[in-house]
Design an enzyme around this catalytic site. Structure first.
Site, PDB file in Angstrom:
ATOM      1  N   LYS A  80      32.367-108.838 -35.341  1.00 48.43           N
ATOM      2  CA  LYS A  80      31.870-109.056 -36.706  1.00 48.43           C
ATOM      3  C   LYS A  80      31.748-107.717 -37.391  1.00 48.43           C
ATOM      4  O   LYS A  80      31.535-106.696 -36.731  1.00 48.43           O
ATOM      5  CB  LYS A  80      30.478-109.714 -36.656  1.00 48.43           C
ATOM      6  N   ASP A  98      33.375-113.602 -44.801  1.00 44.28           N
ATOM      7  CA  ASP A  98      32.051-114.142 -44.502  1.00 44.28           C
ATOM      8  C   ASP A  98      31.314-114.065 -45.848  1.00 44.28           C
ATOM      9  O   ASP A  98      31.967-114.005 -46.907  1.00 44.28           O
ATOM     10  CB  ASP A  98      31.359-113.320 -43.402  1.00 44.28           C
TER      11      ASP A  98
HETATM   12  N1  GLU Z   1      32.906-115.682 -40.894  1.00 47.14           N
HETATM   13  C1  GLU Z   1      33.363-116.903 -40.285  1.00 47.14           C
HETATM   14  C2  GLU Z   1      32.471-117.243 -39.114  1.00 47.14           C
HETATM   15  O1  GLU Z   1      31.289-116.990 -39.147  1.00 47.14           O
HETATM   16  C3  GLU Z   1      34.855-116.909 -39.996  1.00 47.14           C
HETATM   17  C4  GLU Z   1      35.369-115.863 -39.084  1.00 47.14           C
HETATM   18  C5  GLU Z   1      36.893-115.821 -38.966  1.00 47.14           C
HETATM   19  O2  GLU Z   1      37.576-116.659 -39.542  1.00 47.14           O
HETATM   20  O3  GLU Z   1      37.357-114.917 -38.271  1.00 47.14           O
HETATM   21  O4  GLU Z   1      32.885-117.834 -38.143  1.00 47.14           O
END
Ligand code: GLU
Length: 448
Positions: A128, A168
């Site tokens: 992340k 996100d």
């Molecule tokens: N931010 C999204 C999550 O919390 C998607 C992450 C992604 O597609 O890599 O899963």
């Protein structure tokens, strides 16, 4: 649930080594609470510090992001990327731009992502990233310059086989476009698979925009179906009004649910006639406005409650789709008193531990975010698949894959909960099923 005494020292170590990172502590504690049953059944999972290793990110990158605002002033933000676990594939997870972002927030999100991504059954590790940059009120030019500066540092840590970010909170199609453009320029490679959530004309996937919200509703539908029930005619409340909330509302409506309220950080709107989704999309996606603007444009059926709490609105289906810890124990008690039947988390960790306990002891069906909102990242993995094969699939084909993946995750969580003696406990099922897959791969690799 208390943490098993064998795992207590591990939790104590995480708490002291990561002092002050409350959200990260909360996420780790919840997983360790579930793992007691795993080590009781398979003591070998506690060997070789496997659990300790999962709690320690493989790599954490913190960097300065300098940029110039429209007044010509130099601004400084802090950028983060936590590459948490690559046992199952390249690090995968979104980027968040929000003033609340700090290392602890990114670590909690990265930790959750490991288990979420494992649950999808796809070859993706967990990571992340983000920044404390506040996009609110910033011009297009400022957003572009910020994204370019952010990527100028981050690009050296990415790659389609290394680390694949996406969006996100605060990062959508526009920001991904600016970041991809900068990555391409810096590397001189058209490496489509390095980011997901891309635009459809340059390697994006159909249904990626809709995927998190749609997937969360599919998960709720599966939980209800297991009890022989459905969504038809059910009153629903969805918190938030961003990407996850909008497509949660859309799928709930398609399946016959009546969504009567949604919110933003300033207040909420109740619309007894049902949320007008076209208007909401126009306000949020085109004008980049607020929920108060929706209420003003909607007219008589809508009431805007400034500063109010959306969980005061009685409903049978509650889908928290805004942010972490937005639904407290007090809110959970109100929802239970008002007859809530099912809670599906579209956001990451939106319910506090108290709230989760209250739902579970009231026999409310409860789907934790790491299972229910996995549709977004699962469709990101489908985007990577399309990029790798230089192909692009139809909306129908992609959505059908998403629906099948969500049913698979639901069944895996339900079966795992049963296998470990806690039928109906989707929190336990999700944590254990996710953990076992990652742990198996890590064991195969030896001590790395
Ligand atoms: N931010 C999204 C999550 O919390 C998607 C992450 C992604 O597609 O890599 O899963």
């Amino acid at each position: 649930m208390p943490v098993d005494e064998k795992l207590e020292p591990i939790l104590a170590e995480v708490l002291s080594r990561n002092a002050g990172e409350e959200e990260f502590h909360q996420a780790v504690r919840e997983v360790l609470e579930s793992l007691g049953r795993v080590v009781a059944k398979h003591p070998d999972y506690a060997d070789d510090a496997l659990i300790e290793r999962i709690c320690e990110p493989e790599r954490q990158i913190i960097f300065r992001v300098p940029w110039v605002d429209d007044q010509g002033r130099v601004q400084i933000n802090r950028g983060f990327r936590v590459q948490f676990n690559s046992a199952l594939g390249p690090y995968k997870g979104g980027i968040r731009f929000h003033p609340s972002v700090n290392l602890g927030i990114i670590k909690f999100l990265g930790f959750e992502q490991i288990f979420k991504n494992a649950l999808t059954g796809m070859p993706i590790g967990g990571g992340k990233g983000g920044s404390d940059f506040n996009p609110r009120g910033r011009s297009d030019g400022e957003i572009m310059r910020f994204c370019q500066s952010f990527m100028t540092e981050l690009h050296r840590h990415l790659g389609e086989y290394t680390d694949v970010p996406a969006g996100d909170i605060g990062v959508g199609g526009r920001e991904i476009g600016y970041m991809f453009g900068q990555y391409k320029r810096l590397t001189n490679r058209y490496e489509a698979g390095v980011l997901t959530g891309k635009g459809l004309v340059y390697g994006g996937s159909q249904a990626r925009r809709e995927a998190t919200g749609y997937g969360a509703v599919y998960f709720v539908e599966s939980m209800l179906a297991r009890r022989g029930e459905g969504l038809e005619g059910r009153k629903a409340v969805v918190s938030g009004s961003g990407n996850v909330a909008i497509y949660t509302i859309e799928k709930l409506q398609q399946l016959g649910g009546v969504v009567i309220a949604c919110s933003d950080s300033n207040g909420y709107v109740v619309d007894e006639a049902g949320i007008d989704l076209e208007l909401l999309k126009d306000v949020k996606e085109v004008r980049r406005g607020r929920i108060a603007d929706y209420a003003a444009l909607r007219g008589a059926s809508a009431r805007y409650i400034e500063g109010g709490c959306v969980w005061d609105v009685p409903c049978e289906v509650a889908m928290p789709s805004a942010t972490q810890n937005e639904l407290t124990g007090k809110n959970a008690r109100t929802l239970v008193a008002n007859g809530v039947v099912v809670v599906g988390e579209g956001a990451n960790m939106p319910s506090t531990p108290d709230a989760v306990r209250i739902f579970q002891s009231a026999n409310v069906l409860f789907a934790p975010g790491k299972a229910a909102n996995a549709g977004g990242v699962a469709t990101s993995a489908l985007e990577m698949q399309q990029n790798a094969s230089r192909d692009s699939w139809s909306f129908e084909q992609t959505e059908a894959r998403l629906a099948a993946i969500m049913r698979g995750i639901h069944d895996r969580c339900a079966e795992t909960a049963e296998e470990y003696g806690a039928p109906g406990d989707y929190v336990l099922g999700a944590n254990i099923a996710g953990f076992v897959r990652v742990a198996e791969a890590m064991r195969a690799f030896g001590v790395v």
